[in-house]
Design a protein around this motif. Structure first.
Motif, PDB file in Angstrom:
ATOM      1  N   LEU A   1      28.362  18.759  24.793  1.00 10.55           N
ATOM      2  CA  LEU A   1      28.757  18.635  26.194  1.00 10.55           C
ATOM      3  C   LEU A   1      29.420  19.930  26.647  1.00 10.55           C
ATOM      4  O   LEU A   1      30.387  20.394  26.042  1.00 10.55           O
ATOM      5  N   VAL A   2      28.896  20.510  27.716  1.00 12.73           N
ATOM      6  CA  VAL A   2      29.445  21.738  28.261  1.00 12.73           C
ATOM      7  C   VAL A   2      30.721  21.410  29.040  1.00 12.73           C
ATOM      8  O   VAL A   2      30.764  20.447  29.809  1.00 12.73           O
ATOM      9  N   SER A   3      31.777  22.215  28.837  1.00 12.65           N
ATOM     10  CA  SER A   3      33.068  21.934  29.470  1.00 12.65           C
ATOM     11  C   SER A   3      33.641  23.207  30.075  1.00 12.65           C
ATOM     12  O   SER A   3      33.045  24.276  30.017  1.00 12.65           O
ATOM     13  N   ASP A   4      34.844  23.093  30.641  1.00 10.16           N
ATOM     14  CA  ASP A   4      35.650  24.185  31.192  1.00 10.16           C
ATOM     15  C   ASP A   4      34.941  24.917  32.326  1.00 10.16           C
ATOM     16  O   ASP A   4      34.269  25.926  32.124  1.00 10.16           O
ATOM     17  N   PHE A   5      35.135  24.408  33.544  1.00 15.01           N
ATOM     18  CA  PHE A   5      34.517  24.990  34.728  1.00 15.01           C
ATOM     19  C   PHE A   5      35.522  25.798  35.556  1.00 15.01           C
ATOM     20  O   PHE A   5      35.380  25.921  36.755  1.00 15.01           O
ATOM     21  N   GLY A   6      36.551  26.341  34.866  1.00 15.92           N
ATOM     22  CA  GLY A   6      37.585  27.085  35.569  1.00 15.92           C
ATOM     23  C   GLY A   6      37.108  28.361  36.227  1.00 15.92           C
ATOM     24  O   GLY A   6      37.715  28.842  37.176  1.00 15.92           O
ATOM     25  N   LEU A   7      36.014  28.956  35.725  1.00 18.19           N
ATOM     26  CA  LEU A   7      35.480  30.186  36.316  1.00 18.19           C
ATOM     27  C   LEU A   7      34.170  29.943  37.045  1.00 18.19           C
ATOM     28  O   LEU A   7      33.519  30.896  37.496  1.00 18.19           O
ATOM     29  N   ALA A   8      33.759  28.678  37.147  1.00 17.05           N
ATOM     30  CA  ALA A   8      32.454  28.359  37.743  1.00 17.05           C
ATOM     31  C   ALA A   8      32.418  28.740  39.221  1.00 17.05           C
ATOM     32  O   ALA A   8      33.448  28.838  39.887  1.00 17.05           O
TER      33      ALA A   8
END
Length: 1020
Positions: free
Chosen positions: A864-871
């Motif tokens: 599962l892809v996580s961490d969208f802080g820079l998206a």
């Protein structure tokens, strides 16, 4: 008797015998389960065979785990099947096979079943009522599935049942109020981590054979049944994390057989009985934390000689810590934090020196006073965590603390400690976190600090330390964070500090008396996001090498004596968000590149000697974010900055008039074009909105549950170290147990760090609009204030049990190994997630920070892809706006995974994610990090693979899977994966594959792989 009569009697006897034989045969045929002869085995076993095949037909089996279930083989040798000597199925063990679908009711046709274990699969729906017909069933384990209906009451009618485990599902409704005499043999009952509601049935207390009861992590409420304590056989009671309130029944404390009692995280009140240690003589674990218990800790606890774990955290307990706990020779875990306990004469600490198995001692947040006695050094050498922060402890830190050589965490911050940091601290060679901040410590930092080579975090801030920073600190080569600000340290900054290339969270030396220049070696800190050297006596020019710190987001150099111009090299800090160079002697012009920084939110250049024209673009258009006062030579710029206009060159005046005319005409044309584009876009969006109104791609805000700061405080045991998972660029992550959600991951943002607000908003916007099985799901967010009135923001996410993919590819512990087959599945999961983000989201979304540590692995081994802080949401590639955009995004992502065009200030695009995916895939196959020391002098991971592809891939492959490619099929799979990784990591964005094509190719590769069987019928 006549001959005729004799013949008649004989005939009657023969008829009777014939009738009897026929009757017996008829009964045998009708009731085969009642007779065990070989003559009837064929029909009954054939029935079990057909039942098993019928069960298989109802299931989805993605890994082919039931490949051995074939009609032409002996079913008693099928995987997971155990038979009696008469070939009747008595055990069905299909745990952890990734089977999906509803539970087949046909299992109930296996009438001889004694044990069913279907745990750790993906079964959904309800538990079939037919299971109640299994009269021989003793063991039933359906845990760790996705069952989501009510528990059928009939299930508890099995008089033979000994063990029932339905834990870790999403079962709802109430616990059936079954009659206790229907379960005369039940010893084990686990319903933990479901969504069960209502009260705990009184009838549970009447099950006289029960020894293990776990109802934790549900939404149960009310009071604990009084008759539960009547059961004298209970050994394990777990009611953790419910809404139970009121006093604990006295009878619970009188169950002499009890070994485990967990009532943590409820609303229970009252006092602990003074006789608890006498009435629970066999207790090993007692966890009453996060409740409302009051009063003293009973001294009788010391009589429970088997105690290993005591947790009483976050209650209202007061009085002295008992001085006789040292008689608990098996004690390994003692957590008394966040109460109102007192130290008295500290005799309790001397007592604890006899606990040779003690692993953690947590006394944070109490009323401990007086000097920390030297007996602290006599605690067991096994102690790994000594936590005494947030008390009123005074005096010096005893030299003897250096005896605790296995300590990994020492928290003595926020006390009243004085004196020097003892040199013996250097003996704690296993220390990872040293927290001594916010005391009154004085004297120099001991040179022996350099012995702490395993140290990750060093906190010495807000003390009265003096002297120079020891150069030996450079030996702490694993440091992530160094905070020694707000002291009286002097001398130069040792160059050795800038050789700690692992610094990736914070370096804060502010508010000291440091002198000299910033060493050129500062450019080595390529992964550092936060650097604060403000409020010192530093001088000289700002080094050009500072521009090499391209990950910097916050740079604070204010209130020093720097001179010269602002270096041109700072234009490489494309991700900078907070820049403070105020109160120095800087001269020259304000660099024009500042107005091209898209991420810059705060710029303070005040009180220097800058001169010339003030730029008007970028951040300079926002007067509230720019501070330039005290620079008497500046002119022009935004009128709100109140600088005088710059002198006009008369020779240029006419040329400027012509330019202004051209600009006005061009502006009018552009405005008309822009207006047309807006109208077209509005009509297009209205049309799309009508077409997609009912598609339901995203979550509506109303669908999220509301949580408060205190909910999260309770869920994480006050954000305790025991629940700490890790720390990222903008905050920390904790695991917790949130009522109604079970175990969750809580990402708490550090709002003191510039960019944290933006990161929080970005993640909220991203996760609110996307939903995919290979993306970490968001549960809710929390934006409020904490108990001190400070702003608080957090995200609540699903807790993923198997850590990150980095832990599997680069394991630090034995046991985590991945086959090539698993790596194919992970590669497909990640590609599917990115394909969704790039090609199925409107607008498209670029992740911008794809790496192994941002890919999590769930309990079913899905990625599962996580961490969208820079998206970042992108314009639709087909729209005119996206084609004409020239905005630069600066450096985003993580060193090693960043696309080449980003390092050059290129525009954000989905192609950047493709490059990161390519590097990630090559890392998964080779087991080598893109930042490995072997990659230097122009060699990188891609060129390393490309040089050996395809002939010598065996030399590049991760050693844990290198033997697998001896199989021809596996060899072909590996070559295909390497080719995809190389295609995705091409230098030019246009030459890279799309994630849609990547997902399609790997899906085909997976199908090819799974459809091939080895000679023995199993998978290759």
């Amino acid at each position: 008797m006549t001959k005729e009569m004799e013949m008649g009697s004989l005939t009657s006897l023969c008829n009777f015998q014939s009738s009897l034989i026929l009757t017996l045969l008829f009964l045998i045929i009708l009731a085969p389960s009642k007779f065990g002869t070989d003559a009837i085995t064929l029909d009954t076993t054939n029935g079990d065979r057909q039942t098993l095949l019928l069960i298989k037909s109802q299931l989805s089996d993605p890994f082919g785990s039931l490949a051995s279930w074939k009609n032409n083989t002996n079913f008693c040798r099928w995987r997971g099947v155990t038979c009696t000597n008469q070939t009747r199925v008595i055990r069905l063990d299909l745990n952890s096979l990734t089977l999906t679908g509803p539970l087949p009711p046909y299992i109930a046709n296996l009438t001889f079943l004694q044990s069913i274990d279907l745990s750790n699969n993906e079964f959904s729906g309800q538990i079939p009522v037919d299971f109640s017909r299994l009269s021989h069933l003793e063991y039933l384990n359906l845990s760790m599935n996705s069952l989501n209906a009510e528990i059928p009451s009939a299930l508890f009618n099995g008089r033979s049942l000994v063990s029932i485990d339905l834990s870790i599902n999403t079962l709802h409704g109430s616990i059936p109020h079954f009659v206790s005499n229907l379960l005369p043999r039940l010893r084990y009952l686990s319903l933990t981590r479901n969504n069960l509601t209502g009260t705990i049935p009184e009838s549970i207390g009447n099950i006289s054979s029960l020894t293990y009861l776990d109802l934790s992590d549900n939404i149960l409420e009310g009071k604990i049944p009084k008759n539960l304590g009547i059961n004298s056989n209970l050994q394990h009671v777990d009611l953790y994390n419910n809404y139970l309130s009121g006093d604990v029944p006295d009878s619970i404390y009188n169950i002499t057989t009890l070994t485990y009692l967990n009532l943590n995280y409820n609303k229970l009140s009252g006092t602990l009985p003074s006789t608890i240690g006498h009435t629970l003589p066999n207790i090993q674990t007692i966890d009453l934390g996060l409740n409302r218990f009051m009063g003293p800790i009973p001294t009788s606890l010391s009589n429970a000689s088997y105690l290993q774990k005591i947790v009483l955290t976050a209650n209202f307990l007061y009085g002295k810590v008992p001085s006789n706990l040292g008689s608990l020779y098996n004690l390994s875990y003692l957590d008394l934090s966040w109460n109102q306990l007192e130290s008295g004469d500290w005799s309790f600490l001397s007592s604890l020196t006899r606990c040779k198995k003690l692993w953690i001692l947590n006394l944070i947040g109490n009323n401990l006073t007086g000097n920390l006695p030297i007996t602290v050094g006599n605690l067991t050498i096994e102690l790994e965590r000594l936590l005494m922060a947030n008390n009123n402890i005074s005096g010096i830190i005893p030299y003897e603390i250096g005896n605790l050589e296995n300590l990994a965490a020492l928290y003595l911050d926020q006390n009243l400690l004085t004196g020097m940091v003892p040199p013996s601290i250097g003996s704690l060679r296993n220390l990872k976190i040293l927290e001594l901040s916010k005391n009154m410590l004085s004297g120099p930092i001991p040179f022996s600090i350099g012995n702490l080579t395993q140290l990750n975090e060093l906190w010495l801030m807000e003390n009265q330390l003096t002297g120079a920073i020891p150069a030996s600190i450079g030996n702490c080569s694993n440091l992530l964070m160094l905070k020694i600000c707000s002291n009286n340290l002097e001398g130069i900054i040792p160059t050795e500090i800038f050789g700690i290339t692992t610094l990736s969270q914070e370096l804060d030396l502010a508010n000291n008396l440091l002198e000299g220049t910033i060493p050129w070696e500062v450019g080595s800190l390529k992964n550092l996001p936060y650097l604060d050297l403000s409020y010192n006596n530093l001088h000289g020019e700002i080094p050009l090498s500072l521009g090499d710190c391209q990950v910097l987001q916050q740079l604070k150099l204010s209130t020093n004596h720097f001179e010269g111009s602002i270096p041109e090299s700072l234009k490489n800090l494309r991700g900078i968000e907070y820049l403070d160079l105020s109160q120095n002697n800087l001269s020259g012009k304000i660099p024009e590149y500042f107005d091209s920084f898209r991420s810059l939110k705060y710029l303070d250049l005040s009180f220097n000697a800058l001169e010339g024209n003030v730029p008007e673009g970028g951040i300079f258009s926002n007067a509230s974010a720019v501070f330039l006062h005290g620079n008497l030579g500046l002119c022009g710029g935004n009128s709100l900055l109140n600088f005088p206009p710059c002198p006009v060159d008369s020779s240029k005046h006419k040329r400027n008039l012509v330019k202004q005319s051209v600009i006005i005409v061009a502006t009018c044309i552009a405005s008309i074009s822009f207006l047309i584009a807006i109208i077209s876009t509005l009509f297009s969006r209205l049309k799309n909105k009508k077409e997609t109104k009912h598609e339901g791609r995203g979550f509506e805000v109303e669908m999220y549950r509301k949580v408060s700061y205190y909910d999260l405080l309770k869920a994480t045991d006050r954000f305790s170290l025991a629940n700490f998972i890790g720390r990222g660029n903008f905050g920390s992550v904790y695991k917790g147990n949130l009522n109604g959600e079970g175990q969750v991951a809580i990402k708490v943002f550090n709002l003191d760090q510039t960019g944290a607000h933006r990161s929080f908003n970005t993640e909220c916007e991203s996760l609110r609009n996307i939903r995919h099985r290979n993306l970490v799901g968001v549960i809710t967010s929390c934006s409020t204030v904490n108990s001190r009135g400070n702003e608080f923001k957090a995200l609540v996410l699903k807790y993923i049990t198997n850590g990150s993919l980095e832990e599997w590819i680069h394991p630090k512990v034995e046991g985590k190994k991945l086959s090539l087959e698993h790596r194919i599945y992970f590669a497909l999961d990640i590609a599917s997630a990115l394909s969704y983000l790039h090609h199925h989201c409107t607008p498209p979304l670029a992740h911008c920070d794809l790496k192994l540590s941002n890919v999590l692995v769930d309990g079913d081994m899905n990625a599962l892809v996580s961490d969208f802080g820079l998206a970042k949401f992108l314009p639709d590639p087909a729209s005119p706006a996206s084609q004409s955009s020239t905005s630069l995004m600066g450096l985003k992502g993580t060193i090693g995974y960043i696309a080449p065009e980003y390092a050059m200030g290129g525009q954000i695009s989905i192609h950047g994610d493709v490059y990161s995916y390519g590097i990630l895939l090559l890392e998964m196959l080779t087991g080598k990090r893109p930042t490995d020391d072997m990659f230097n002098g122009g060699l990188n991971l891609r060129s390393y693979v490309n040089a050996a592809f395809p002939e010598n891939i065996g030399e590049m492959l991760d050693t844990t899977i290198s033997e697998e490619i001896e199989n021809l099929l596996m060899h072909e799979c590996a070559i295909s994966l390497f080719r995809i990784g190389l295609c995705c990591s091409e230098e030019a964005p246009k030459d890279r594959m799309s994630m849609r094509d990547v997902a399609t190719e790997i899906s085909l590769l997976k199908e090819t792989f799974l459809n091939k069987e080895s000679p023995d019928g199993g998978m290759n």
